[in-house]
Design a protein around this motif. Structure first.
Motif, PDB file in Angstrom:
ATOM      1  N   GLY A  49       0.824  -1.204   0.000  1.00  0.00           N
ATOM      2  CA  GLY A  49       0.000   0.000   0.000  1.00  0.00           C
ATOM      3  C   GLY A  49       0.850   1.242   0.000  1.00  0.00           C
ATOM      4  O   GLY A  49       2.074   1.187  -0.088  1.00  0.00           O
ATOM      5  N   GLY A  50       0.179   2.372   0.127  1.00  0.00           N
ATOM      6  CA  GLY A  50       0.890   3.639   0.133  1.00  0.00           C
ATOM      7  C   GLY A  50      -0.075   4.794  -0.019  1.00  0.00           C
ATOM      8  O   GLY A  50      -1.277   4.653   0.208  1.00  0.00           O
ATOM      9  N   LYS A  51       0.452   5.909  -0.450  1.00  0.00           N
ATOM     10  CA  LYS A  51      -0.339   7.129  -0.567  1.00  0.00           C
ATOM     11  C   LYS A  51      -1.242   7.103  -1.794  1.00  0.00           C
ATOM     12  O   LYS A  51      -0.879   6.555  -2.831  1.00  0.00           O
ATOM     13  N   VAL A  52      -2.398   7.730  -1.641  1.00  0.00           N
ATOM     14  CA  VAL A  52      -3.282   7.976  -2.777  1.00  0.00           C
ATOM     15  C   VAL A  52      -2.777   9.258  -3.413  1.00  0.00           C
ATOM     16  O   VAL A  52      -2.660  10.291  -2.750  1.00  0.00           O
ATOM     17  N   ASP A  53      -2.416   9.196  -4.685  1.00  0.00           N
ATOM     18  CA  ASP A  53      -1.867  10.366  -5.368  1.00  0.00           C
ATOM     19  C   ASP A  53      -2.916  11.472  -5.492  1.00  0.00           C
ATOM     20  O   ASP A  53      -4.088  11.192  -5.763  1.00  0.00           O
ATOM     21  N   PRO A  54      -2.502  12.729  -5.328  1.00  0.00           N
ATOM     22  CA  PRO A  54      -3.438  13.850  -5.464  1.00  0.00           C
ATOM     23  C   PRO A  54      -3.649  14.226  -6.929  1.00  0.00           C
ATOM     24  O   PRO A  54      -3.442  15.359  -7.342  1.00  0.00           O
ATOM     25  N   THR A  55      -4.033  13.238  -7.718  1.00  0.00           N
ATOM     26  CA  THR A  55      -4.202  13.441  -9.163  1.00  0.00           C
ATOM     27  C   THR A  55      -5.584  12.979  -9.619  1.00  0.00           C
ATOM     28  O   THR A  55      -5.741  12.548 -10.755  1.00  0.00           O
ATOM     29  N   HIS A  56      -6.541  13.034  -8.735  1.00  0.00           N
ATOM     30  CA  HIS A  56      -7.892  12.518  -8.997  1.00  0.00           C
ATOM     31  C   HIS A  56      -7.881  10.998  -9.104  1.00  0.00           C
ATOM     32  O   HIS A  56      -8.737  10.394  -9.740  1.00  0.00           O
ATOM     33  N   GLU A  57      -6.877  10.360  -8.494  1.00  0.00           N
ATOM     34  CA  GLU A  57      -6.780   8.904  -8.477  1.00  0.00           C
ATOM     35  C   GLU A  57      -7.794   8.363  -7.477  1.00  0.00           C
ATOM     36  O   GLU A  57      -7.898   8.849  -6.353  1.00  0.00           O
ATOM     37  N   SER A  58      -8.532   7.335  -7.866  1.00  0.00           N
ATOM     38  CA  SER A  58      -9.456   6.705  -6.926  1.00  0.00           C
ATOM     39  C   SER A  58      -8.673   5.846  -5.938  1.00  0.00           C
ATOM     40  O   SER A  58      -7.517   5.470  -6.188  1.00  0.00           O
ATOM     41  N   VAL A  59      -9.300   5.513  -4.830  1.00  0.00           N
ATOM     42  CA  VAL A  59      -8.658   4.652  -3.840  1.00  0.00           C
ATOM     43  C   VAL A  59      -8.382   3.281  -4.445  1.00  0.00           C
ATOM     44  O   VAL A  59      -7.306   2.708  -4.256  1.00  0.00           O
ATOM     45  N   ALA A  60      -9.331   2.750  -5.204  1.00  0.00           N
ATOM     46  CA  ALA A  60      -9.125   1.440  -5.837  1.00  0.00           C
ATOM     47  C   ALA A  60      -7.972   1.495  -6.832  1.00  0.00           C
ATOM     48  O   ALA A  60      -7.157   0.570  -6.899  1.00  0.00           O
ATOM     49  N   ALA A  61      -7.884   2.574  -7.594  1.00  0.00           N
ATOM     50  CA  ALA A  61      -6.768   2.720  -8.545  1.00  0.00           C
ATOM     51  C   ALA A  61      -5.442   2.833  -7.800  1.00  0.00           C
ATOM     52  O   ALA A  61      -4.439   2.256  -8.229  1.00  0.00           O
ATOM     53  N   ALA A  62      -5.427   3.552  -6.678  1.00  0.00           N
ATOM     54  CA  ALA A  62      -4.204   3.653  -5.873  1.00  0.00           C
ATOM     55  C   ALA A  62      -3.808   2.288  -5.336  1.00  0.00           C
ATOM     56  O   ALA A  62      -2.624   1.940  -5.318  1.00  0.00           O
ATOM     57  N   ALA A  63      -4.785   1.499  -4.901  1.00  0.00           N
ATOM     58  CA  ALA A  63      -4.494   0.156  -4.382  1.00  0.00           C
ATOM     59  C   ALA A  63      -3.858  -0.706  -5.471  1.00  0.00           C
ATOM     60  O   ALA A  63      -2.844  -1.365  -5.239  1.00  0.00           O
ATOM     61  N   ALA A  64      -4.436  -0.704  -6.667  1.00  0.00           N
ATOM     62  CA  ALA A  64      -3.890  -1.504  -7.774  1.00  0.00           C
ATOM     63  C   ALA A  64      -2.497  -1.007  -8.168  1.00  0.00           C
ATOM     64  O   ALA A  64      -1.587  -1.807  -8.400  1.00  0.00           O
TER      65      ALA A  64
END
Length: 167
Positions: A49-64
């Motif tokens: 895991g890690g940070k959710v990018d501040p680029t309109h990335e969804s949480v699910a996209a950040a997880a993947a």
């Protein structure tokens, strides 16, 4: 209206004062019901895991994305179930950890960030190594409250029913 308020950007476009950190922890479960944990050089075991990018990335996209970056494992965003939000406070900053779950039938993780993680290991949930990284412990405690995992106090908000753990 004052001259200062006329020069300020409109309220809806002003960024808020930062007071939180947003991340995601991924419970990766294999076909045998084991979960994936990484041994951090700091001495703790943790979920990918890690940070959710501040680029309109969804949480699910950040997880993947984080799963692929850290382990080389690729999953479709649609295969990620975000099942809870965990909230605690560290040094005056709100820490928001989103809890996600993915299932993979047969996968061999790789150490892709050797400066952070020394090894990835499939582990039975009932045989968790320690110590766990606090946000990982909090997420695992929400995912499987029956395991009675010790962790720092945190609030949690269920978002979706987590799919039942495989026996």
């Amino acid at each position: 209206m004052t001259a200062d308020s006329m020069d300020a950007p409109p309220r809806n476009t002003r960024p808020p004062v930062a007071q939180a950190a947003l991340g995601v922890g991924v419970v990766v479960q294999d076909g045998e019901g084991r979960i994936l944990l990484g041994r951090h050089h700091g001495g703790t075991w943790e979920l990918p895991g890690g940070k959710v990018d501040p680029t309109h990335e969804s949480v699910a996209a950040a997880a993947a994305r984080e799963l692929c970056e850290e382990t080389g494992l690729r999953v479709a965003v649609d295969d990620v179930t975000v099942f809870a939000m965990v909230h605690d406070v560290v040094a005056g900053i709100n820490r928001i950890s989103m809890a996600a779950l993915v299932r993979v039938d047969d996968a061999v993780p790789r150490v892709t960030e050797p400066d952070l993680i020394s090894t990835w290991r499939w582990t039975a949930p009932e045989e968790l190594p320690g110590p766990l990284f606090d946000p990982s412990a909090q997420i695992l405690a929400v995912w499987r409250p029956d395991l009675a995992i010790e962790h720092p106090a945190a609030h949690h908000l269920p978002i979706a029913l987590a799919p039942r753990a495989r026996a």
